[in-house]
Design a protein around this motif. Sequence first.
Motif, PDB file in Angstrom:
ATOM      1  N   CYS A 150     -11.022  -9.028  -5.256  1.00  0.00           N
ATOM      2  CA  CYS A 150      -9.852  -8.698  -6.075  1.00  0.00           C
ATOM      3  C   CYS A 150     -10.189  -8.360  -7.518  1.00  0.00           C
ATOM      4  CB  CYS A 150      -8.820  -9.828  -6.030  1.00  0.00           C
ATOM      5  SG  CYS A 150      -9.431 -11.407  -6.660  1.00  0.00           S
ATOM      6  N   THR A 157      -4.127 -10.297  -5.812  1.00  0.00           N
ATOM      7  CA  THR A 157      -4.040  -8.850  -5.701  1.00  0.00           C
ATOM      8  C   THR A 157      -4.544  -8.245  -7.009  1.00  0.00           C
ATOM      9  OG1 THR A 157      -2.026  -9.275  -4.484  1.00  0.00           O
ATOM     10  CG2 THR A 157      -2.566  -6.981  -4.914  1.00  0.00           C
ATOM     11  N   ALA A 174      -2.096  -8.025   0.135  1.00  0.00           N
ATOM     12  CA  ALA A 174      -0.777  -7.733  -0.423  1.00  0.00           C
ATOM     13  C   ALA A 174       0.339  -8.061   0.559  1.00  0.00           C
ATOM     14  CB  ALA A 174      -0.717  -6.272  -0.852  1.00  0.00           C
TER      15      ALA A 174
END
Lengths: 415, 415
Positions: free
Chosen positions: A255, A224, A205
Motif C-alpha cells: 500500500c 488503501t 479496497a
Amino acid sequence: MNELEIKGQMAKSASAFLAVASEADKNRALLAMADAIYDNTDYIIKINGGDIAAAKEIGLAEGFIDRLTLTKQRIGAISNGIRQVAELPDPVGTYVSRTKRPNGLEIDKVRVPLGVIGIIYESRPNVTADAAALCLKSGNAVILRGGKESIGTNLALVGIMQEALIKEGFPKGCINLVEDTSRETATALMRLNKYLDVIIPRGGAGLIRSVVENATVPAIETGTGNCHVFVDKYADLSMARDIVINAKTSRPSVCNAEEKLLVHCDIAERFLPAMLKSLHEYGVTVVGDQTVCGLDPEAAPAAEEDWYTEYLDLKIGIKVVDSIEDAIAHINKYGTRHSEAIVTENIPNSTKFLKEVDAAAVYVNASTRFTDGFEFGFGAEIGISTQKIHARGPMGLTELTTTKYLIHGNGQIRE
Amino acid sequence: MNELEIKGQMAKSASAFLAVASEADKNRALLAMADAIYDNTDYIIKINGGDIAAAKEIGLAEGFIDRLTLTKQRIGAISNGIRQVAELPDPVGTYVSRTKRPNGLEIDKVRVPLGVIGIIYESRPNVTADAAALCLKSGNAVILRGGKESIGTNLALVGIMQEALIKEGFPKGCINLVEDTSRETATALMRLNKYLDVIIPRGGAGLIRSVVENATVPAIETGTGNCHVFVDKYADLSMARDIVINAKTSRPSVCNAEEKLLVHCDIAERFLPAMLKSLHEYGVTVVGDQTVCGLDPEAAPAAEEDWYTEYLDLKIGIKVVDSIEDAIAHINKYGTRHSEAIVTENIPNSTKFLKEVDAAAVYVNASTRFTDGFEFGFGAEIGISTQKIHARGPMGLTELTTTKYLIHGNGQIRE
C-alpha cells in the motif's frame, strides 16, 4: 448459539483476564506461543500444503499462492516476530497525563487495552500469528477472520497458540478464529457490537468498502494507498529518479508503493524522457496525460478512473502539472490520504506541500515506501490507518489501546 | 444538487482554508462571532420566541422548552463561551513526537484538524454556537444538524456567525447548518462520507442507536451514562451519603448523574435506612432489589430492564451486592462505560475497582458528576465519548484533531 456468539463470549471473558495481566505474564505467554509454532513447523507445513493444493486446484494466481505459502524459513520468521513483540514495551498502564485540580481531585489518564478486537484479513497466515501476538501484548482478546483459502493453516496456527496459552494459565479465548469463512459471517462479525470494541479490516479496497458500508462496530480503515510522488521544478532530478524507481518498483504490491507520478511542467521535458526509460527498464507499464503520451510511444492515455486507481502492480500513471498548487489539488482530490511525497530543494514549496497535502504521511525528498511501523521505529505494525479518527498512519501497540481516567478524591461533590 | 451536497462542498472547501489558518486569525474570527451574537441579542430573542411559541403549541415538555429558550443572560453566556474558546491554546501544529531514524529520516508527528465534522444534536441552541466555536478553533469546518424545534433560532445564530466570519475574511462554509430537519436528511448526513471526516451525535440513546446502525462516516458516540456509585463495606458512610445525593440529585438530567446505587451487604442495614430517607427528602423515586424493598415501603421492585436504564430523572435503582467482585461484574454488565464510582477507605479495593471497571472515568471517593471537560480542566467540551476509539471521556479541542506524519529526508530510498 452460533459460532460468533460463542467466540464473542469467550473473547469478552478473556479480555477481562488480559486487561489485568502483567507484562511479565503476557511475555511468558508470547514466548510459549513462539516456541510452540517453531516446534510444530513440520505439522504447519503439512497442513499448509493442503491449503496450497486446494488453491492451486481452483487456479488462484501465483502472487496469491505465494502469500498463502509457509516454508520452514517463513515459520521461523513468524516465530521470531512473536518473540520481537514480547520484547516491545507494554503500553498498558502507562500514564498519558496526571493532573491535580484546584478542588483536590487527582485525574490520571492511563492507557488500557481496547478490549476485544476483530480483524478481517486475506489468506496470509503470517497475519494470523502477527495480529494475535500484537493483540495479546496490548492486553486485547482477538477474533480473527482470515481468508477462506487459508482456513486449514489458520486453524492449525490458532490451535497451537491456544494450547501454548492454556499451558501458561491464559484462557483459550484470548485468541479466537472464525471457522465459518462465509461472507455472511464476516458481515455479522462487523456488526457484533455486543462483544467487539473495534474492527480492523486489512485488505483490498473491496473489503474496506464492505466494512464502511456494513460495520456497526467502530472500525479502523487500513491500507488503501493511491500514493503520489510530485517532482517539483526545483527538484534534484537524479534524486527524483531514484525515489520514483524505489517507490514504484521496490515492492509494487504494497500500500505504500507509488501509484502516480506528478511532474512540474517546467522540468517535464528535461526529466521525463530518462525517467520513462528507467521505468520501462524496470518493466513498468505507463499511462499518462497528453504530454506523457507525446514523449513516450509506449504510454497509453490515462482515463479519469486511472487517477483514482491503486494498481498494486508494475504500472504507473503520470501527469504533468502546471504548479505546486495543481499538484496538491490533484493529490487531495484523487489520493487515498496514505503517503504522498514531494521532491524539491525549495523550502517554501516543501513547507507548503507538508502543510496542505491531506495524508497520513507526507514526505519531502524520500520514498513513500517508508510508511511502515518498523521503518517508523514502532517495532511492529497491525496495519496502516488511512482514516483520521483514533490512529493515522502505521499502527503499533499504542494504537491498540485506549485510555481511561482514574480519579482519586476524598469526598468531593460538585456544586 | 441537494442541500447536503452543496453544504458538504462548501464545508470541504472551507476546511482547506481553516487547516492553514493561523491561531491569531481564528481567534479574531471567534471574537467577531462573539460580538455579533451579543450585538444581536434582541433579534435572537425575537426569533427564539417563535420557536418557543411553536413548541408550546404542540405541547412539548417544560424541560424541553427550557433547553430551547434563550434569554438575554443566556445569550450573554453563549457569547462569553465563544470568547473563552478564543483564549484556549490551539492544538493545531503542536508536536506529538519528533524522531530521527538511523537512516537520517526525520519523522515529526503533528496535530492537524480532522477536516469536516458533522454534529447532530437536540433542540439546544447553545450547542449551535458552542460546537461552531470549538470546531473553528481546532481548524475544522462543521455541518450542524440541530433539533427541528430550534431551526429558527439556529438559522439566526448561524447566519449571524457566518456574517461575522465573512467580514473577517473567512469563508461562510466554515459553519454550515442543515435546514432540512427531516430524519431522512439526518440519516443522509451520517452517510456523507464524501465530505465528512467524522460525525458526532450528541443526544439520547435513540439518536446514538440510529448513528451506530446507520452511519458510514466514522462516528464518536457520546453521552449515554448509566452511572453507578458502589458503597463498599469499608466506606466512610457519611461521605458515601453526600456523594450519592450529589451524584443523583445535583442535576439528574445529565449523563454524568448517578442512576444506580450498589451497596455492600455487610453495611446495607447500617447505611440504607438513612440513605433512603435522604433520597426521599430530595424527591427521588426508588426501585430496588428485595433487601431494598424490605427496608423501604415506598420502593418498587426493580425489573431486569431497570438495571440497564438511564433515567435522567429523580429516580434511582438500588441493589445490595455480596462483594466488590459482584459490584464490578454488575457495572461491567449493565453500565454504559461512562462514569463509575466507589466509596471506600480500603486501598486494595479502590485499586481493584479502578483497574477492573471498564469505563471512561472511574472515581474513588468522589461524585460521578465531575466527568466534564470544564471540571477536567480542558476549558471546553464538545461531548463525552463513551466509545473506546479516538477519544474516551470528555472531549476538548485536542480530541477534535488528528495527527499527520511529516517526514524530511535527503533522498532516502528503501532497501
